[in-house]
Design an enzyme around this catalytic site. Structure first.
Site, PDB file in Angstrom:
ATOM      1  N   HIS A   3       0.839  -1.204   0.000  1.00 23.23           N
ATOM      2  CA  HIS A   3       0.000   0.000   0.000  1.00 23.23           C
ATOM      3  C   HIS A   3       0.875   1.256   0.000  1.00 23.23           C
ATOM      4  O   HIS A   3       0.663   2.185  -0.764  1.00 23.23           O
ATOM      5  CB  HIS A   3      -0.886   0.040   1.254  1.00 23.23           C
ATOM      6  CG  HIS A   3      -2.089  -0.857   1.199  1.00 23.23           C
ATOM      7  ND1 HIS A   3      -1.999  -2.229   1.143  1.00 23.23           N
ATOM      8  CD2 HIS A   3      -3.417  -0.585   1.196  1.00 23.23           C
ATOM      9  CE1 HIS A   3      -3.229  -2.745   1.113  1.00 23.23           C
ATOM     10  NE2 HIS A   3      -4.101  -1.769   1.154  1.00 23.23           N
ATOM     11  N   LYS A  20      -9.643  -9.659   6.838  1.00 26.29           N
ATOM     12  CA  LYS A  20     -10.334 -10.109   8.055  1.00 26.29           C
ATOM     13  C   LYS A  20     -10.382  -8.981   9.072  1.00 26.29           C
ATOM     14  O   LYS A  20      -9.497  -8.126   9.099  1.00 26.29           O
ATOM     15  CB  LYS A  20      -9.658 -11.350   8.652  1.00 26.29           C
ATOM     16  CG  LYS A  20      -8.294 -11.097   9.289  1.00 26.29           C
ATOM     17  CD  LYS A  20      -7.804 -12.350  10.003  1.00 26.29           C
ATOM     18  CE  LYS A  20      -6.376 -12.204  10.487  1.00 26.29           C
ATOM     19  NZ  LYS A  20      -6.279 -11.603  11.830  1.00 26.29           N
TER      20      LYS A  20
END
Lengths: 185, 289
Positions: A35, A103
Site C-alpha cells: 500500500h 479479516k
C-alpha cells in the site's frame, strides 16, 4: 452459490451485507508495504503495476514455494485489514478497487470511500490458509524485494471462499452492527 | 543436557512441524463444541471453513495458517547453554523445509533476512528445574493476535471486578482482528513484564485441564460465559462462540499493584512440546510451565 468474476460497479453495488460469495478470477495481494509503495509511486509519478487498477485486493501475506520455475501457493489466509486503515481510502479512490478481501473489517472512512467508488469488503475466514491456498494459483509477483509476505502477488482464484460481504457499498458494516449490539456483561 | 541420536536441532524442526500442521486435539474438540451450540449461519460458515482447513493442513502437512508467527520457546528441566544455538539453527532449518513464512524484521529498517532469526529471535524462556529431563515447548504466536495484547496496571481497589472488566473489554475491543474464537491467556500479578509472560504461558496448557485454584477456576468460567454471551462470534461477524477457553496464571505482586495482562490467541492455538529423557523423546501438544 454466488460467484464473482471481474465484477462491475453494478455487480458490486448489488451485494448486500451477509451475502456469501466466491471469487473466480484475478486477485492481487497487498499489505502494509505494498500500500505504502503504490501510493508513494503514484505521488511521485512513477509507474505502478496496471494490475492494481479496478482490482480485487486481498490483504494476504502468503507462504509461497518455488516449484519447477513457477510458484506454488502453500498457505494464503487473510491478514488483519485494520492495519491498512490509514492507507485504504486513498487506495480505493486512486485505483478504483472493486473489492477488498481481508479479516476483521476496516474503519468508517474506508467505508465512505467504498461507498463513493463502489467497492465492498469481503471477509475471508482468518487462518483458513490451506483451504484458501487450494483455490489459488500464482502468476508471479511485483515488488518481490518487499519480501514474501509484503510483495504484490498476482493470483488466479478458482471459487475462492466462502467470503462474507461484511462491508457493503452503501456504508453498512456487519462489524459495526455486531459491535453496536455487543453485550458487555 | 542428555545426548540422544536425534539432534536437538532436529527435535526443534519436528516441534515446529507438529505445531504448525496439527491443531492440538483439545483445541479441535473445543471448536467442535463451539460449532454445536452456534446458531448463526455466518458463524457456522466460519467455523466450517476453520475445521475444513484444519483437516487439509494435517493431511497435506502444511502450516494451517500462513502467519506461522514468532515461535516462542520454553526450555524446562536440565539443559546447558548450547541449547540456544540448537534452537536457532532448528528455526532456520524449519523455515526452509516446512516451509515457514519469514516473519522477523528489524523494528526500524524493517529489513527481513528470510530466516526467522535476528537480534533477540526467537524468544526463549529458560526454566531450570531439578527434573531428569529437558522439555522444549513452543507456542506459535501470529501478529493478528499478538498485536491485541493488553496490560493494565490496575489499582488494588479495582479488585476482581476490575480484572473482569479489563479482560472482557480487551477481548471485545479486539473484535475480529485476532481471529476468534481462540484461547485467552490472562496473567494477574507479578511485575509488569512477568504479568505479560504469564498471560502467554497460560496458553500452553491443554484447555481441558482444570485450574487447580478454585477462585481462578470460577473466574475463568465466569469470563468464558460472559465473553461467549457477548454476541461477537467467530471472526467478529456475530454469533455465540467468541472464545474457546480463558486460562489464568497468577503470581504475588506488590501490595500497591494489581497488574493484569491479556494475551489473545487465535483459534489456531498452536503449541507442541518435546520431553527429552535418556530413553528417548516424547512429543505432546500441551505442557504445564
Amino acid at each position: 452459490m454466488k460467484i464473482l468474476s471481474k465484477p462491475t460497479e453494478k455487480d458490486i453495488r448489488s451485494l448486500e451485507l451477509g451475502d456469501v460469495v466466491y471469487i473466480t478470477g484475478d486477485v492481487i495481494t497487498g499489505r502494509d508495504e505494498m500500500h505504502m509503495r503504490a501510493l508513494k509511486y503514484l505521488r511521485e509519478g512513477k509507474e505502478v503495476p496496471s494490475d492494481i487498477y479496478n482490482s480485487i485486493l486481498y490483504h494476504c501475506g502468503p507462504i509461497m514455494s518455488k516449484k519447477n520455475g513457477g510458484w506454488k501457493v502453500v498457505a494464503a489466509g487473510p491478514t488483519t485489514s485494520a492495519r491498512m486503515n490509514s492507507l485504504e481510502s486513498d487506495m480505493i479512490r486512486s485505483f478504483g478497487l472493486r473489492a477488498i478481501i481481508g479479516k476483521g473489517g476496516m474503519s468508517a472512512d474506508v467505508s465512505a470511500a467504498m461507498e463513493e467508488i463502489g467497492c465492498v469488503y469481503l471477509a475471508a475466514t482468518g487462518g483458513a490458509a490451506v483451504s484458501l491456498a487450494e483455490c489459488l494459483s500464482a502468476d508471479g509477483a511485483e515488488w518481490e524485494d518487499l519480501g514474501m509476505a509484503e510483495a504484490m502477488w498476482r493470483f488466479r482464484a478458482e471459487r475462492l471462499g466462502p467470503l462474507v460481504v461484511a462491508m457493503d457499498s452503501c456504508g453498512n458494516s456487519l462489524y459495526e452492527n455486531v459491535r453496536a449490539s455487543l453485550r458487555r456483561a | 543436557m542428555i545426548k540422544l541420536p536425534e539432534s536437538t536441532e532436529q527435535i526443534v524442526v519436528n516441534l515446529l512441524r507438529l505445531a504448525n500442521t496439527k491443531l492440538p486435539s483439545d483445541v479441535g474438540w473445543a471448536l467442535e463444541a463451539a460449532a454445536a451450540w452456534e446458531t448463526s449461519s455466518i458463524a457456522m460458515s466460519q467455523l466450517g471453513a476453520i475445521m475444513d482447513n484444519v483437516k487439509k493442513a494435517e493431511l497435506l502437512g502444511r502450516p494451517m495458517c500462513q502467519d506461522t508467527g514468532i515461535p516462542v520457546f520454553y526450555v524446562k528441566g536440565k539443559f546447558d547453554s548450547s541449547i540456544r544455538n540448537d534452537i536457532r539453527s532448528g528455526v532456520k532449518r524449519a523455515t526452509e523445509i516446512i516451509p515457514l513464512r519469514p516473519n522477523t524484521v528489524d523494528p526500524i529498517t524493517r529489513e527481513n533476512h528470510g530466516d526467522n532469526l535476528g537480534k533477540g529471535m526467537p524468544p526463549i524462556h529458560f526454566i531450570p528445574t531439578d527434573d531428569d529431563f529437558t522439555e522444549i515447548s513452543v507456542l506459535l504466536k501470529g501478529a493478528g493476535s499478538e498485536n491485541m495484547t493488553r496490560l493494565a496496571m490496575l489499582n488494588p481497589a479495582d479488585g476482581q471486578d476490575g480484572i473482569r472488566r479489563f479482560v472482557i473489554d480487551s477481548v471485545l475491543d479486539a473484535g475480529g482482528r485476532p481471529c476468534p474464537p481462540g484461547v485467552v491467556g490472562v496473567g494477574i500479578g507479578g511485575m509488569a513484564d512477568d504479568c505479560i509472560a504469564m498471560s502467554k504461558e497460560a496458553m500452553l496448557s491443554p484447555i481441558d485441564s482444570e485450574n487447580k485454584d478454585e477462585v481462578l477456576k470460577a473466574l475463568e468460567e465466569d469470563l468464558f460465559v460472559a465473553i461467549n454471551g457477548s454476541g461477537m462470534g467467530p471472526m467478529g461477524l456475530g454469533g455465540s462462540s467468541s472464545v474457546l477457553a480463558v486460562r489464568i496464571k497468577t503470581s504475588y505482586c506488590h501490595t500497591a499493584s494489581l497488574p493484569v495482562a491479556v494475551s489473545i490467541g487465535c483459534w489456531a492455538t498452536r503449541r507442541a512440546s518435546a520431553r527429552i529423557t535418556e530413553t528417548g523423546v516424547e512429543y505432546s501438544q500441551g505442557a504445564e510451565i
